[in-house]
Design a protein around this motif. Structure first.
Motif, PDB file in Angstrom:
ATOM      1  N   ALA A 167       0.803  -1.164  -0.111  1.00 50.37           N
ATOM      2  CA  ALA A 167      -0.091  -0.047   0.047  1.00 50.37           C
ATOM      3  C   ALA A 167       0.826   1.234   0.033  1.00 50.37           C
ATOM      4  N   TRP A 168       2.088   1.129   0.777  1.00 41.17           N
ATOM      5  CA  TRP A 168       2.660   2.415   0.864  1.00 41.17           C
ATOM      6  C   TRP A 168       4.233   2.694   0.307  1.00 41.17           C
ATOM      7  N   GLU A 169       4.676   1.479   0.048  1.00 35.74           N
ATOM      8  CA  GLU A 169       6.188   1.540  -0.285  1.00 35.74           C
ATOM      9  C   GLU A 169       6.718   2.629  -1.290  1.00 35.74           C
ATOM     10  N   GLU A 170       5.998   2.342  -2.557  1.00 33.23           N
ATOM     11  CA  GLU A 170       6.203   3.386  -3.431  1.00 33.23           C
ATOM     12  C   GLU A 170       6.261   4.967  -3.290  1.00 33.23           C
ATOM     13  N   ASP A 171       5.222   5.323  -2.440  1.00 30.41           N
ATOM     14  CA  ASP A 171       5.099   6.732  -1.921  1.00 30.41           C
ATOM     15  C   ASP A 171       6.059   7.086  -0.916  1.00 30.41           C
ATOM     16  N   MET A 172       6.363   5.873  -0.002  1.00 32.47           N
ATOM     17  CA  MET A 172       7.662   6.304   1.015  1.00 32.47           C
ATOM     18  C   MET A 172       8.904   6.394   0.249  1.00 32.47           C
ATOM     19  N   VAL A 173       9.249   5.783  -0.835  1.00 30.82           N
ATOM     20  CA  VAL A 173      10.267   5.959  -1.498  1.00 30.82           C
ATOM     21  C   VAL A 173      10.476   7.261  -2.219  1.00 30.82           C
ATOM     22  N   SER A 174       9.387   7.477  -2.667  1.00 28.51           N
ATOM     23  CA  SER A 174       9.212   8.899  -3.511  1.00 28.51           C
ATOM     24  C   SER A 174       9.678   9.923  -2.617  1.00 28.51           C
ATOM     25  N   THR A 175       8.914  10.037  -1.291  1.00 30.18           N
ATOM     26  CA  THR A 175       9.167  10.968  -0.385  1.00 30.18           C
ATOM     27  C   THR A 175      10.359  10.923   0.037  1.00 30.18           C
ATOM     28  N   PHE A 176      11.142   9.940   0.442  1.00 32.03           N
ATOM     29  CA  PHE A 176      12.488   9.755   0.868  1.00 32.03           C
ATOM     30  C   PHE A 176      13.477  10.398  -0.314  1.00 32.03           C
ATOM     31  N   LEU A 177      13.428  10.063  -1.577  1.00 30.99           N
ATOM     32  CA  LEU A 177      13.980  10.526  -2.510  1.00 30.99           C
ATOM     33  C   LEU A 177      14.026  11.930  -2.754  1.00 30.99           C
ATOM     34  N   ASP A 178      12.630  12.497  -2.638  1.00 27.85           N
ATOM     35  CA  ASP A 178      12.330  13.851  -2.532  1.00 27.85           C
ATOM     36  C   ASP A 178      13.316  14.681  -1.732  1.00 27.85           C
ATOM     37  N   SER A 179      13.689  14.295  -0.407  1.00 30.99           N
ATOM     38  CA  SER A 179      14.352  14.885   0.533  1.00 30.99           C
ATOM     39  C   SER A 179      15.874  14.913   0.279  1.00 30.99           C
ATOM     40  N   ALA A 180      16.185  14.467  -0.896  1.00 32.35           N
ATOM     41  CA  ALA A 180      17.487  14.424  -1.573  1.00 32.35           C
ATOM     42  C   ALA A 180      18.554  14.086  -0.349  1.00 32.35           C
ATOM     43  N   PRO A 181      18.460  12.881   0.137  1.00 34.00           N
ATOM     44  CA  PRO A 181      19.582  12.610   1.149  1.00 34.00           C
ATOM     45  C   PRO A 181      20.774  11.882   0.531  1.00 34.00           C
ATOM     46  N   ALA A 182      22.045  11.924   1.280  1.00 37.24           N
ATOM     47  CA  ALA A 182      23.121  11.489   0.607  1.00 37.24           C
ATOM     48  C   ALA A 182      23.153   9.897   0.982  1.00 37.24           C
ATOM     49  N   ARG A 183      22.663   9.573   2.147  1.00 32.69           N
ATOM     50  CA  ARG A 183      22.638   8.001   2.463  1.00 32.69           C
ATOM     51  C   ARG A 183      21.191   8.091   3.419  1.00 32.69           C
ATOM     52  N   VAL A 184      20.994   6.814   3.747  1.00 35.76           N
ATOM     53  CA  VAL A 184      19.821   6.671   4.614  1.00 35.76           C
ATOM     54  C   VAL A 184      20.175   6.865   6.048  1.00 35.76           C
ATOM     55  N   PRO A 185      19.778   7.837   6.412  1.00 38.24           N
ATOM     56  CA  PRO A 185      20.228   8.358   7.771  1.00 38.24           C
ATOM     57  C   PRO A 185      19.784   7.488   8.938  1.00 38.24           C
ATOM     58  N   VAL A 186      20.259   7.369   9.868  1.00 42.02           N
ATOM     59  CA  VAL A 186      19.858   6.331  10.997  1.00 42.02           C
ATOM     60  C   VAL A 186      18.741   6.699  11.637  1.00 42.02           C
ATOM     61  N   GLY A 187      18.341   8.069  11.630  1.00 39.56           N
ATOM     62  CA  GLY A 187      16.868   8.479  12.214  1.00 39.56           C
ATOM     63  C   GLY A 187      15.768   7.582  11.412  1.00 39.56           C
TER      64      GLY A 187
END
Lengths: 111, 222
Positions: B21-41
């Motif tokens: 139900a949610w994975e694609e949207d979570m990935v999209s939101t995560f990539l929108d935040s333009a991080p350099a890596r996956v933060p621990v938080g």
């Protein structure tokens, strides 16, 4: 039913305008003055619950950089929940402010 | 490994139904935040969500739901009785959703108050038309948690009035609400036991066979 602070800010961020996930994160950050910084796991836990409870619904999906973005909007029930919670918080703040002022008056402004 | 793949690996901690139900949207939101890596938080927030989802509500395994329904209230009652919690009969904080929950016959699961009692209580809560399609894993006491669908729940408000609530189609799991014993996917995986029986571990399969047959998140043990 009282809402948790992040849930309250997520609902408030959706008042008046549908937003996508990252838009909600940014708006919550701004509305709370940087105090509430939603992690994505927290945001989607809240969204899942609000959707199940009928407070938030899908507005539209848009393609963005080859990915689909979902926009969410508030339902009538969601708007009512924010309104009730805002009224409750305002009433609490009034009571606390009145109590603090009465103590100040009694102690001549030293408390 | 790309950032997207790394984040998807983190998301694998979430229940499969939730991810659908949610994975694609979570990935999209995560990539929108333009991080350099996956933060621990972010990792921790996903892990926290995974634990919450697996312990309570629609995505919980039957074992976790039964534990949450029976053992946890007992442990809480023992703590209250021993003087480690708030006064008996009062409200306390639910450690899963941080909202007040009441000790006794009512539970808060995924933000809904549902009746936890004998089967007849919950059958009454679902109304006269309460069949397999109306009951679900969130309806404590009505039917075994493994006998219903994920997309419909019964909400009970403070006055005791009930209403059947549908999950929106775009956020639905793809697992159908089973009608017959043979339709239940994990019942098939676990050897197709009787209609109300919990899933059981297959007896005559090799270790390798069990591994191939069991879906992630569902353990067919007694």
């Amino acid at each position: 039913m009282s809402l948790t602070e992040p849930t309250f800010f997520v609902l408030t961020a959706l008042v008046g305008e549908p937003r996508h996930g990252y838009g909600i994160v940014g708006e919550v950050d701004e509305l709370s003055g940087g105090r509430v910084r939603l992690k994505i796991g927290s945001l989607y836990g809240i969204l899942d619950r609000l959707v199940t409870e009928g407070m938030v619904e899908l507005d539209r999906e848009e393609a963005h950089h080859g990915r689909l973005r979902r926009y969410y909007r508030l339902t009538t029930a969601g708007l009512a929940a924010v309104r009730d919670e805002a009224a409750r918080l305002a009433a609490n703040a009034r009571v606390a402010t009145r109590r603090i002022q009465s103590i100040r008056t009694a102690t001549g402004g030293t408390a | 490994m790309t950032l997207e793949r790394r984040y998807r690996r983190v998301l694998r901690a979430l229940p499969r139904e939730y991810r659908r139900a949610w994975e694609e949207d979570m990935v999209s939101t995560f990539l929108d935040s333009a991080p350099a890596r996956v933060p621990v938080g972010e990792r921790l927030s996903v892990l926290g969500l995974a634990v919450r989802l697996r312990l309570t509500g629609a995505y919980a395994s039957p074992r976790a739901l039964v534990w949450h329904r029976t053992r946890l209230p007992r442990l809480r009652a023992q703590r209250v009785g021993a003087g480690h919690g708030p006064a008996r009969g009062g409200h306390h904080r639910d450690r899963h959703d941080n909202e007040p929950a009441r000790l006794g016959g009512w539970h808060r699961l995924r933000g809904h108050r549902v009746r936890a009692g004998p089967a007849r209580d919950a059958r009454a809560a679902t109304g006269p038309a309460g069949g397999a399609g109306v009951r679900d894993r969130r309806t404590c006491g009505a039917a075994p948690p493994w006998s219903g669908g994920l997309d419909r729940l019964t909400r009970v408000d403070s006055t005791g009035a009930t209403a059947a609530v549908d999950r929106p189609s775009w956020a639905r799991s793809t697992r159908p609400a089973p009608g017959r014993a043979g339709d239940r996917p994990h019942a098939r995986r676990c050897g197709g036991r009787g209609s109300d029986a919990p899933p059981a571990r297959p007896r005559s399969r090799s270790r390798r066979g069990r591994r191939a047959g069991a879906a992630p998140g569902w353990r067919c043990r007694r």
